[in-house]
Design an enzyme around this catalytic site. Structure first.
Site, PDB file in Angstrom:
ATOM      1  N   ARG A  55       0.791  17.685  -6.725  1.00 18.12           N
ATOM      2  CA  ARG A  55       2.110  17.398  -6.140  1.00 18.12           C
ATOM      3  C   ARG A  55       1.931  16.700  -4.792  1.00 18.12           C
ATOM      4  NH1 ARG A  55       5.637  18.797  -9.757  1.00 18.12           N
ATOM      5  NH2 ARG A  55       5.129  20.584 -11.086  1.00 18.12           N
ATOM      6  N   GLY A  91      -4.992  -9.270   3.981  1.00 13.45           N
ATOM      7  CA  GLY A  91      -5.592  -9.775   5.211  1.00 13.45           C
ATOM      8  C   GLY A  91      -4.646 -10.531   6.137  1.00 13.45           C
ATOM      9  N   SER A 139     -11.127  -2.220  17.833  1.00  9.30           N
ATOM     10  CA  SER A 139     -11.420  -0.825  18.176  1.00  9.30           C
ATOM     11  C   SER A 139     -10.141  -0.021  18.404  1.00  9.30           C
ATOM     12  CB  SER A 139     -12.322  -0.763  19.409  1.00  9.30           C
ATOM     13  OG  SER A 139     -13.576  -1.345  19.099  1.00  9.30           O
ATOM     14  N   SER A 169     -19.262  -9.230  13.009  1.00 14.00           N
ATOM     15  CA  SER A 169     -18.836  -7.901  13.459  1.00 14.00           C
ATOM     16  C   SER A 169     -19.735  -6.833  12.873  1.00 14.00           C
ATOM     17  CB  SER A 169     -17.371  -7.658  13.099  1.00 14.00           C
ATOM     18  OG  SER A 169     -17.224  -7.562  11.699  1.00 14.00           O
ATOM     19  N   VAL A 208      -9.381   1.465   8.744  1.00 11.74           N
ATOM     20  CA  VAL A 208      -8.590   0.517   7.945  1.00 11.74           C
ATOM     21  C   VAL A 208      -7.882  -0.474   8.876  1.00 11.74           C
ATOM     22  CG1 VAL A 208      -6.717   0.263   6.261  1.00 11.74           C
ATOM     23  CG2 VAL A 208      -8.187   2.278   6.186  1.00 11.74           C
ATOM     24  N   ASP A 265      -8.967  -7.034  10.385  1.00 11.09           N
ATOM     25  CA  ASP A 265      -7.764  -7.879  10.520  1.00 11.09           C
ATOM     26  C   ASP A 265      -7.287  -7.898  11.974  1.00 11.09           C
ATOM     27  OD1 ASP A 265      -7.814  -8.170   7.753  1.00 11.09           O
ATOM     28  OD2 ASP A 265      -6.437  -6.495   7.433  1.00 11.09           O
ATOM     29  N   SER A 284      -8.943 -11.425   0.027  1.00 13.49           N
ATOM     30  CA  SER A 284      -9.626 -11.877  -1.182  1.00 13.49           C
ATOM     31  C   SER A 284      -8.763 -12.858  -1.963  1.00 13.49           C
ATOM     32  CB  SER A 284      -9.920 -10.654  -2.049  1.00 13.49           C
ATOM     33  OG  SER A 284      -8.715  -9.933  -2.257  1.00 13.49           O
ATOM     34  N   ASP A 306       0.847  -1.189   0.000  1.00 10.67           N
ATOM     35  CA  ASP A 306       0.000   0.000   0.000  1.00 10.67           C
ATOM     36  C   ASP A 306       0.886   1.243   0.000  1.00 10.67           C
ATOM     37  OD1 ASP A 306      -2.163  -1.685   0.038  1.00 10.67           O
ATOM     38  OD2 ASP A 306      -2.444  -1.574   2.202  1.00 10.67           O
ATOM     39  N   GLY A 313     -20.027  -3.115  17.668  1.00  5.04           N
ATOM     40  CA  GLY A 313     -19.429  -4.278  18.315  1.00  5.04           C
ATOM     41  C   GLY A 313     -19.602  -5.552  17.523  1.00  5.04           C
TER      42      GLY A 313
HETATM   43  N1  LIG Z   1     -16.357   3.094  14.407  1.00  9.39           N
HETATM   44  C1  LIG Z   1     -15.867   2.179  15.264  1.00  9.39           C
HETATM   45  N2  LIG Z   1     -15.772   2.432  16.591  1.00  9.39           N
HETATM   46  C2  LIG Z   1     -15.292   1.529  17.453  1.00  9.39           C
HETATM   47  N3  LIG Z   1     -14.874   0.302  17.081  1.00  9.39           N
HETATM   48  C3  LIG Z   1     -14.935  -0.013  15.773  1.00  9.39           C
HETATM   49  C4  LIG Z   1     -15.433   0.886  14.790  1.00  9.39           C
HETATM   50  N4  LIG Z   1     -15.368   0.287  13.568  1.00  9.39           N
HETATM   51  C5  LIG Z   1     -14.840  -0.940  13.783  1.00  9.39           C
HETATM   52  N5  LIG Z   1     -14.587  -1.137  15.100  1.00  9.39           N
HETATM   53  C6  LIG Z   1     -14.027  -2.337  15.748  1.00  9.39           C
HETATM   54  O1  LIG Z   1     -13.497  -3.227  14.800  1.00  9.39           O
HETATM   55  C7  LIG Z   1     -14.251  -4.443  14.737  1.00  9.39           C
HETATM   56  C8  LIG Z   1     -14.394  -4.907  13.307  1.00  9.39           C
HETATM   57  O2  LIG Z   1     -14.987  -3.901  12.558  1.00  9.39           O
HETATM   58  P1  LIG Z   1     -15.997  -4.164  11.350  1.00  9.39           P
HETATM   59  O3  LIG Z   1     -17.214  -4.818  11.834  1.00  9.39           O
HETATM   60  O4  LIG Z   1     -16.144  -2.848  10.660  1.00  9.39           O
HETATM   61  O5  LIG Z   1     -15.176  -5.212  10.478  1.00  9.39           O
HETATM   62  P2  LIG Z   1     -14.949  -5.306   8.917  1.00  9.39           P
HETATM   63  O6  LIG Z   1     -16.130  -4.745   8.190  1.00  9.39           O
HETATM   64  O7  LIG Z   1     -14.570  -6.700   8.647  1.00  9.39           O
HETATM   65  O8  LIG Z   1     -13.694  -4.353   8.744  1.00  9.39           O
HETATM   66  P3  LIG Z   1     -12.597  -4.323   7.576  1.00  9.39           P
HETATM   67  O9  LIG Z   1     -13.109  -3.292   6.624  1.00  9.39           O
HETATM   68  O10 LIG Z   1     -11.364  -3.924   8.292  1.00  9.39           O
HETATM   69  O11 LIG Z   1     -12.534  -5.700   6.982  1.00  9.39           O
HETATM   70  C9  LIG Z   1     -15.578  -4.094  15.417  1.00  9.39           C
HETATM   71  O12 LIG Z   1     -16.193  -5.214  15.980  1.00  9.39           O
HETATM   72  C10 LIG Z   1     -15.132  -3.088  16.465  1.00  9.39           C
HETATM   73  O13 LIG Z   1     -14.557  -3.719  17.591  1.00  9.39           O
END
Ligand SMILES: Nc1ncnc2c1ncn2[C@@H]1O[C@H](COP(=O)(O)OP(=O)(O)OP(=O)(O)O)[C@@H](O)[C@H]1O
Ligand SMILES: [Mg+2]
Length: 307
Positions: free
Chosen positions: A28, A39, A283, A223, A251, A255, A139, A13, A228
């Protein structure tokens, strides 16, 4: 080595920033920063921050593949690069410093040949002292048949390794057809997997339980970003809200969550603590700028708050 991570579609990246993104003008950008992506690779990087060594296996091709290898060695990761003919992809992330908006440009991963896939499977099969847990995350490149996912899972299962899957779409469908230990779909990915347009808290439970009952996965962790996550297995349903944190970039949250759960599983923690550790790592990563993963101190602060 207690964990193996497998990344079939890794990336480097490249990120930068620019003041104002406008068409037709030469933009620039600041000096680029290069970071490893993909992942399983991120899961290994996050495990390292938790003090756990893992073996990171990934496909590596061309100059970008070599750069990826050197970036991971700089972080003292244990790597098993699998050489492929086609160049590893590079993604591009740029932040407009005027608006603080982040633009993420992703590029397709190149397919790799049937013969390369066969050698990859042989390479995995030959790993000595096969790790307890195998994480297959991210992926598959375009043009790679999802059968590869099933073959990878079969090999790990034959080695008595617990397979943890974090992927989406057809690759996730293939994985659950084969049957695995744990899947971590977000709620949207679970909807697609179970053929629904969207899921509510109630229909999510039905969908997750069905996957467990038909042997698709022993543990399903759904998730839900800031809301949560809920963990299901054959006799438990545990919901854990996420803590309120100052979110800088999400981001790598998924993972990090997987890495947190793997570390707790390796510690033989209860399901409640597996979920908490996942949430704490996920989080904590949202508190870091850009593509950065969590600070370990934040993980333990959140864990304390949750318990
Ligand atoms: N805005 C937020 N505030 C607090 N915790 C978050 C937030 N977004 C994600 N998390 C934390 O990260 C965990 C995984 O996030 P999410 O459910 O968005 O996974 P995902 O969609 O698989 O993410 P990714 O895009 O990284 O693959 C959540 O369960 C939570 O603990
Ligand atoms: Mg995810």
């Amino acid at each position: 080595m207690k964990a193996l991570t497998i990344t079939i579609n890794p990336s480097v990246d490249k990120s930068s920033s620019v003041s104002g993104i406008v068409p037709e003008k030469k933009l620039r950008c600041d000096n680029p920063k290069y970071e490893p992506g993909g992942g399983g690779i991120n899961v290994s990087r996050a495990l390292k921050k938790l003090g756990l060594d893992s073996l990171s296996l990934f496909t590596s091709g061309g100059r970008t593949g070599k750069l990826l290898e050197s970036l991971l060695l700089e972080e003292s990761l244990q790597i098993l690069p699998f050489s492929v003919k086609n160049e590893t992809r590079e993604n591009f992330i740029v932040v407009d410093t005027l608006t603080n908006q982040q633009f993420r440009f992703g590029f397709p991963g190149q397919p790799f040949s049937k013969n390369e896939q066969k050698i990859l499977l042989d390479t995995i099969n030959a790993i000595k002292d096969f790790p307890e847990i195998a994480v297959i995350s991210g992926s598959l490149p375009d043009g790679v048949n999802v059968e590869l996912m099933k073959d990878l899972i079969q090999i790990c299962k034959n080695k008595n390794s617990k397979v943890v899957i974090d992927t989406s779409g057809e690759a996730l469908t293939a994985a659950v057809e084969e049957g695995v230990y744990l899947i971590k779909p977000n709620i949207g990915e679970l909807a697609v997997l179970t053929g629904k347009n969207e899921l509510t808290v109630h229909t999510m439970e039905t969908a997750a339980k069905q996957l467990i009952n038909n042997g698709s996965a022993e543990i399903v962790v759904v998730s839900m970003g800031a809301s949560g996550a809920t963990l299901f297995n054959n006799n438990e349903k545990i919901y854990q809200p996420a803590p309120l944190v100052k979110v800088r970039s999400t981001v790598g949250a998924g993972d990090s969550m997987v890495a947190g759960m793997v570390s707790a599983l390796l510690n033989n923690s209860s399901m409640k603590n597996v979920l908490r550790m996942g949430i704490a790592c996920g989080s904590a990563t949202t508190m870091a700028e850009g593509t950065g993963l969590f600070k370990t101190e934040n993980v333990y602060k959140i864990l304390k708050e949750l318990s």
